[in-house]
Design a protein around this motif. Structure first.
Motif, PDB file in Angstrom:
ATOM      1  N   SER A  66      33.190  53.667  34.682  1.00 17.70           N
ATOM      2  CA  SER A  66      33.951  52.578  35.297  1.00 17.70           C
ATOM      3  C   SER A  66      34.743  53.076  36.502  1.00 17.70           C
ATOM      4  O   SER A  66      34.782  52.421  37.548  1.00 17.70           O
ATOM      5  CB  SER A  66      34.908  51.963  34.268  1.00 17.70           C
ATOM      6  OG  SER A  66      34.195  51.448  33.160  1.00 17.70           O
ATOM      7  N   LEU A 107      34.245  51.880  40.430  1.00 18.57           N
ATOM      8  CA  LEU A 107      35.380  51.382  41.205  1.00 18.57           C
ATOM      9  C   LEU A 107      35.581  52.213  42.475  1.00 18.57           C
ATOM     10  O   LEU A 107      35.871  51.665  43.551  1.00 18.57           O
ATOM     11  CB  LEU A 107      36.647  51.418  40.355  1.00 18.57           C
ATOM     12  CG  LEU A 107      36.717  50.391  39.219  1.00 18.57           C
ATOM     13  CD1 LEU A 107      37.873  50.715  38.279  1.00 18.57           C
ATOM     14  CD2 LEU A 107      36.884  48.981  39.783  1.00 18.57           C
ATOM     15  N   ARG A 160      33.337  53.772  44.115  1.00 13.29           N
ATOM     16  CA  ARG A 160      32.210  53.605  45.047  1.00 13.29           C
ATOM     17  C   ARG A 160      32.180  52.233  45.692  1.00 13.29           C
ATOM     18  O   ARG A 160      31.928  52.120  46.909  1.00 13.29           O
ATOM     19  CB  ARG A 160      30.892  53.858  44.281  1.00 13.29           C
ATOM     20  CG  ARG A 160      29.636  53.673  45.118  1.00 13.29           C
ATOM     21  CD  ARG A 160      29.527  54.750  46.173  1.00 13.29           C
ATOM     22  NE  ARG A 160      28.298  54.612  46.936  1.00 13.29           N
ATOM     23  CZ  ARG A 160      28.137  53.832  47.999  1.00 13.29           C
ATOM     24  NH1 ARG A 160      29.164  53.090  48.422  1.00 13.29           N
ATOM     25  NH2 ARG A 160      26.996  53.789  48.650  1.00 13.29           N
ATOM     26  N   TYR A 161      32.462  51.187  44.950  1.00 13.17           N
ATOM     27  CA  TYR A 161      32.175  49.857  45.464  1.00 13.17           C
ATOM     28  C   TYR A 161      33.407  48.965  45.700  1.00 13.17           C
ATOM     29  O   TYR A 161      33.327  48.020  46.475  1.00 13.17           O
ATOM     30  CB  TYR A 161      31.237  49.120  44.496  1.00 13.17           C
ATOM     31  CG  TYR A 161      29.879  49.772  44.381  1.00 13.17           C
ATOM     32  CD1 TYR A 161      28.962  49.689  45.417  1.00 13.17           C
ATOM     33  CD2 TYR A 161      29.533  50.490  43.233  1.00 13.17           C
ATOM     34  CE1 TYR A 161      27.715  50.294  45.315  1.00 13.17           C
ATOM     35  CE2 TYR A 161      28.283  51.092  43.122  1.00 13.17           C
ATOM     36  CZ  TYR A 161      27.386  50.992  44.161  1.00 13.17           C
ATOM     37  OH  TYR A 161      26.155  51.585  44.064  1.00 13.17           O
ATOM     38  N   ILE A 162      34.509  49.225  45.045  1.00 10.54           N
ATOM     39  CA  ILE A 162      35.614  48.268  45.093  1.00 10.54           C
ATOM     40  C   ILE A 162      36.869  48.847  45.751  1.00 10.54           C
ATOM     41  O   ILE A 162      37.421  48.247  46.687  1.00 10.54           O
ATOM     42  CB  ILE A 162      35.952  47.766  43.673  1.00 10.54           C
ATOM     43  CG1 ILE A 162      34.734  47.021  43.095  1.00 10.54           C
ATOM     44  CG2 ILE A 162      37.190  46.870  43.685  1.00 10.54           C
ATOM     45  CD1 ILE A 162      34.933  46.550  41.668  1.00 10.54           C
ATOM     46  N   LEU A 163      37.350  49.986  45.281  1.00  7.48           N
ATOM     47  CA  LEU A 163      38.655  50.488  45.706  1.00  7.48           C
ATOM     48  C   LEU A 163      38.757  50.801  47.202  1.00  7.48           C
ATOM     49  O   LEU A 163      39.782  50.481  47.820  1.00  7.48           O
ATOM     50  CB  LEU A 163      39.031  51.720  44.877  1.00  7.48           C
ATOM     51  CG  LEU A 163      39.389  51.416  43.418  1.00  7.48           C
ATOM     52  CD1 LEU A 163      39.604  52.702  42.648  1.00  7.48           C
ATOM     53  CD2 LEU A 163      40.635  50.541  43.355  1.00  7.48           C
ATOM     54  N   ALA A 195      37.365  49.414  49.911  1.00  9.75           N
ATOM     55  CA  ALA A 195      37.539  48.174  50.684  1.00  9.75           C
ATOM     56  C   ALA A 195      38.854  47.491  50.320  1.00  9.75           C
ATOM     57  O   ALA A 195      39.565  46.970  51.194  1.00  9.75           O
ATOM     58  CB  ALA A 195      36.364  47.237  50.427  1.00  9.75           C
ATOM     59  N   LEU A 196      39.211  47.512  49.036  1.00 13.13           N
ATOM     60  CA  LEU A 196      40.444  46.863  48.603  1.00 13.13           C
ATOM     61  C   LEU A 196      41.661  47.544  49.210  1.00 13.13           C
ATOM     62  O   LEU A 196      42.579  46.880  49.727  1.00 13.13           O
ATOM     63  CB  LEU A 196      40.522  46.894  47.071  1.00 13.13           C
ATOM     64  CG  LEU A 196      41.784  46.284  46.444  1.00 13.13           C
ATOM     65  CD1 LEU A 196      41.927  44.810  46.831  1.00 13.13           C
ATOM     66  CD2 LEU A 196      41.748  46.441  44.929  1.00 13.13           C
ATOM     67  N   ARG A 242      42.182  46.736  52.890  1.00 11.76           N
ATOM     68  CA  ARG A 242      42.833  45.443  53.122  1.00 11.76           C
ATOM     69  C   ARG A 242      44.325  45.500  52.808  1.00 11.76           C
ATOM     70  O   ARG A 242      45.158  44.951  53.540  1.00 11.76           O
ATOM     71  CB  ARG A 242      42.158  44.368  52.265  1.00 11.76           C
ATOM     72  CG  ARG A 242      40.768  43.973  52.761  1.00 11.76           C
ATOM     73  CD  ARG A 242      40.185  42.860  51.907  1.00 11.76           C
ATOM     74  NE  ARG A 242      38.906  42.412  52.424  1.00 11.76           N
ATOM     75  CZ  ARG A 242      38.738  41.501  53.380  1.00 11.76           C
ATOM     76  NH1 ARG A 242      39.827  40.943  53.939  1.00 11.76           N
ATOM     77  NH2 ARG A 242      37.548  41.146  53.792  1.00 11.76           N
ATOM     78  N   TRP A 301      48.321  50.108  39.682  1.00 13.91           N
ATOM     79  CA  TRP A 301      47.068  50.786  39.308  1.00 13.91           C
ATOM     80  C   TRP A 301      47.349  51.950  38.361  1.00 13.91           C
ATOM     81  O   TRP A 301      46.595  52.187  37.412  1.00 13.91           O
ATOM     82  CB  TRP A 301      46.360  51.256  40.574  1.00 13.91           C
ATOM     83  CG  TRP A 301      44.966  51.754  40.364  1.00 13.91           C
ATOM     84  CD1 TRP A 301      44.495  53.000  40.597  1.00 13.91           C
ATOM     85  CD2 TRP A 301      43.837  51.012  39.883  1.00 13.91           C
ATOM     86  NE1 TRP A 301      43.163  53.101  40.292  1.00 13.91           N
ATOM     87  CE2 TRP A 301      42.737  51.878  39.858  1.00 13.91           C
ATOM     88  CE3 TRP A 301      43.674  49.679  39.473  1.00 13.91           C
ATOM     89  CZ2 TRP A 301      41.478  51.462  39.426  1.00 13.91           C
ATOM     90  CZ3 TRP A 301      42.415  49.276  39.052  1.00 13.91           C
ATOM     91  CH2 TRP A 301      41.342  50.156  39.031  1.00 13.91           C
ATOM     92  N   SER A 312      40.739  58.130  41.029  1.00  8.93           N
ATOM     93  CA  SER A 312      39.908  57.042  41.543  1.00  8.93           C
ATOM     94  C   SER A 312      40.225  56.690  42.996  1.00  8.93           C
ATOM     95  O   SER A 312      39.362  56.150  43.699  1.00  8.93           O
ATOM     96  CB  SER A 312      40.049  55.799  40.663  1.00  8.93           C
ATOM     97  OG  SER A 312      41.347  55.244  40.773  1.00  8.93           O
ATOM     98  N   THR A 364      40.165  58.325  49.081  1.00  6.84           N
ATOM     99  CA  THR A 364      40.436  57.365  50.147  1.00  6.84           C
ATOM    100  C   THR A 364      41.369  57.993  51.185  1.00  6.84           C
ATOM    101  O   THR A 364      42.104  58.942  50.876  1.00  6.84           O
ATOM    102  CB  THR A 364      41.085  56.089  49.588  1.00  6.84           C
ATOM    103  OG1 THR A 364      42.394  56.407  49.102  1.00  6.84           O
ATOM    104  CG2 THR A 364      40.246  55.509  48.456  1.00  6.84           C
TER     105      THR A 364
END
Length: 552
Positions: free
Chosen positions: A196, A200, A202-205, A207-208, A211, A226, A251, A255
């Motif tokens: 999980s 997260l 790779r695909y969600i965190l 870009a989130l 923003r 978080w 996670s 970034t």
């Protein structure tokens, strides 16, 4: 006891500030001050503070943020940059300390589980304290500093694995499920949690966070949320809040916002950890601590002396000089906040009694207090002990030899320090045809210059043994671009011990030091900012005298 919660918190924070200021004056870490405040306010002394749900909540939030920041700042590049020594010395020290500490515990009459907990608690050193002390001494980028931080990161990873094992197996009952089924179930939950986190990441965190980064306040709010949600998820899956918060930090560690988030969370983390140490201190009984003084003294001596010797032996075997091994080994001469968290975890699982938690805390107070002074005065301490440490160095310390490129035989200038100022001085002198042998204590900087074909060596200006290996009989100038007065004084003393009769130039940022160097018959004193300002003013005046011309 103070009944009003607001008054209770005000008293805690106010007294912590006062005792913290005293600790700072004594050059002690705040951990020592906070535990002392807990003992003072707890039932064993004034009795103003007892266990409360509010203090416990703040303490758990502090631990969660601690693990979150550890995961966030986990930099495996540091381990790679210093090679296998960080991994080998880190794991080697954990293994040897655990085994020897366990045997000492058994010899003191402890039960096997208690002795094992105490032994493992002795293996972990405080990354927070060590990095702070090394930063204050400007030694984080030195070879021994990099190695120390590297094996402290290894320890951080080990302590998380220990917590996973304890929370996963420690509270499980084997009456309903056999051990194989338990292991498979734990493995399945671990794979699910890691999978999980990977998805997260790779695909969600990314870009989130991109923003959310438009608002610094919103980004920080998300980071705290978080961390807490990660801790809650870890607790729900049976891996403890600490493990969940650690994975939450990992996670978002990849970034570009990790440094900003970590920097802003540190103050909040330290504030909330205050309540963990207060709670820990308040839970201790002075009578119990008095009965533990003998055992605590024995374990403290082992940590203060045995742990550094273990690291020195490992690093000496791997080909490092005894000085590097000694300075790096001092980083493990205390137990850490993780040791205290581990003890609290053992208490919550029913594995330990309050007296054992008190013992580990007392060892922490002793070792953190004394090791702080050992690290602050590490160089004078080494100078006194160096004649007795030869057993920890091979005849040829090959890991630190041969880090030279270029022609050192023809060098006419020996330059210490390859920072921005030093590198610019070196480049200008080379441009005028001078041959330079440069010295720096940052192995990465030395590697960079040697790749470019310049003569550069790794070394410490404060190390008289290193100075003896330099071609002092052939160089005309020794130039130090290091602006630290104590380092320059040690360098000057070492040069005189080696019988150097050439010319010397030292750097400083203060005119007072310049006057003092002049009294020591230094040939040239460099004051980088003042010299640059004087040159800039002269160029402005020259350009003003010729208004029709441009000057570059």
């Amino acid at each position: 006891m103070l009944e009003n919660v607001f008054v209770q918190f005000g008293t805690i924070i106010g007294l912590a500030a006062v005792v913290g200021a005293l600790a700072q004056w004594l050059r002690q870490p705040l951990i020592v001050a906070f535990i002392a405040v807990g003992i003072l306010l707890g039932p064993s002394a004034l009795g103003w503070v007892t266990h409360s749900s509010e203090i416990e909540l703040f303490a758990r939030l502090g631990i969660a943020l601690l693990l979150f920041v550890v995961g966030l700042k986990l930099d495996l590049h540091i381990i790679r940059s210093v090679g296998p020594v960080a991994l080998v010395s880190g794991l080697g020290q954990v293994i040897f300390t655990s085994v020897i500490g366990y045997l000492i515990g058994l010899a003191l009459g402890m039960e096997h589980v208690t002795a094992l907990y105490v032994a493992v608690a002795l293996t972990f050193s405080s990354t927070i304290i060590i990095v702070k002390l090394l930063s204050d001494k400007r030694e984080v980028d030195s070879l021994h500093g990099r190695i120390a931080v590297g094996f402290l990161i290894v320890q951080d990873i080990v302590v998380v694995l220990v917590m996973i094992a304890l929370t996963a197996f420690g509270s499980q009952s084997s009456t309903d499920l056999n051990m194989l089924q338990e292991a498979l179930f734990i493995l399945l939950k671990g794979v699910l949690m890691l999978g999980s986190v990977a998805l997260l990441m790779r695909y969600i965190l990314p870009a989130l966070l991109h923003r959310l980064a438009h608002s610094a306040e919103l980004l920080m709010l998300f980071a705290i949320a978080w961390a807490v949600l990660g801790a809650a998820a870890g607790d729900a899956l049976g891996f403890s809040k600490e493990v969940g918060a650690f994975l939450a930090g990992i996670s978002i560690a990849s970034t570009p916002y990790r440094e900003m988030v970590a920097a802003r969370l540190v103050s909040l983390r330290d504030f909330l950890l205050l309540f963990f140490f207060i709670e820990l201190g308040a839970s201790l009984e002075l009578g119990t601590l008095g009965a533990q003084l003998g055992a605590a003294g024995l374990f403290s001596v082992f940590v203060l002396i045995g742990n550094p010797l273990i690291v020195m032996a490992i690093m000496g075997y791997m080909g490092y000089r005894k000085r590097t091994g000694f300075l790096a080994g001092l980083a493990v001469a205390q137990i850490s906040e993780f040791s205290l968290i581990l003890a609290a975890l053992g208490l919550s699982l029913g594995h330990l009694g309050q007296e054992t938690v008190g013992l580990i805390t007392l060892v922490g107070l002793i070792t953190i207090s004394l090791s702080t002074y050992m690290i602050l005065y590490s160089h004078p301490l080494y100078d006194r002990l160096a004649p007795y440490l030869g057993i920890f160095e091979r005849k040829v310390a090959y890991r630190e030899s041969g880090q030279t490129a270029g022609d050192t035989e023809e060098a006419s200038i020996l330059l210490f320090g390859l920072g921005r100022f030093g590198a610019t001085v070196a480049a200008n002198l080379r441009g005028h045809g001078y041959r330079i042998l440069a010295v720096d204590f940052d192995p990465e900087v030395v590697r960079l210059h040697t790749r470019e074909g310049y003569a550069a060596r790794y070394g410490d200006a404060e190390d008289p043994e290193f100075l003896a290996t330099l071609p002092l009989d052939r160089v005309r100038w020794v130039i130090s671009t290091i602006r630290d007065r104590s380092i320059n004084r040690m360098l000057l003393s070492g040069l005189r011990q080696q019988g150097y009769h050439g010319r010397i130039a030292l750097s400083t940022a203060h005119r007072h030091d310049a006057q003092m160097y002049a009294q020591d018959d230094i040939d040239l004193v460099l004051v980088p900012y003042a010299d640059a300002a004087r040159e800039a003013a002269e160029r402005i005046l020259a350009a003003d005298a010729q208004p029709g011309e441009r000057s570059t």
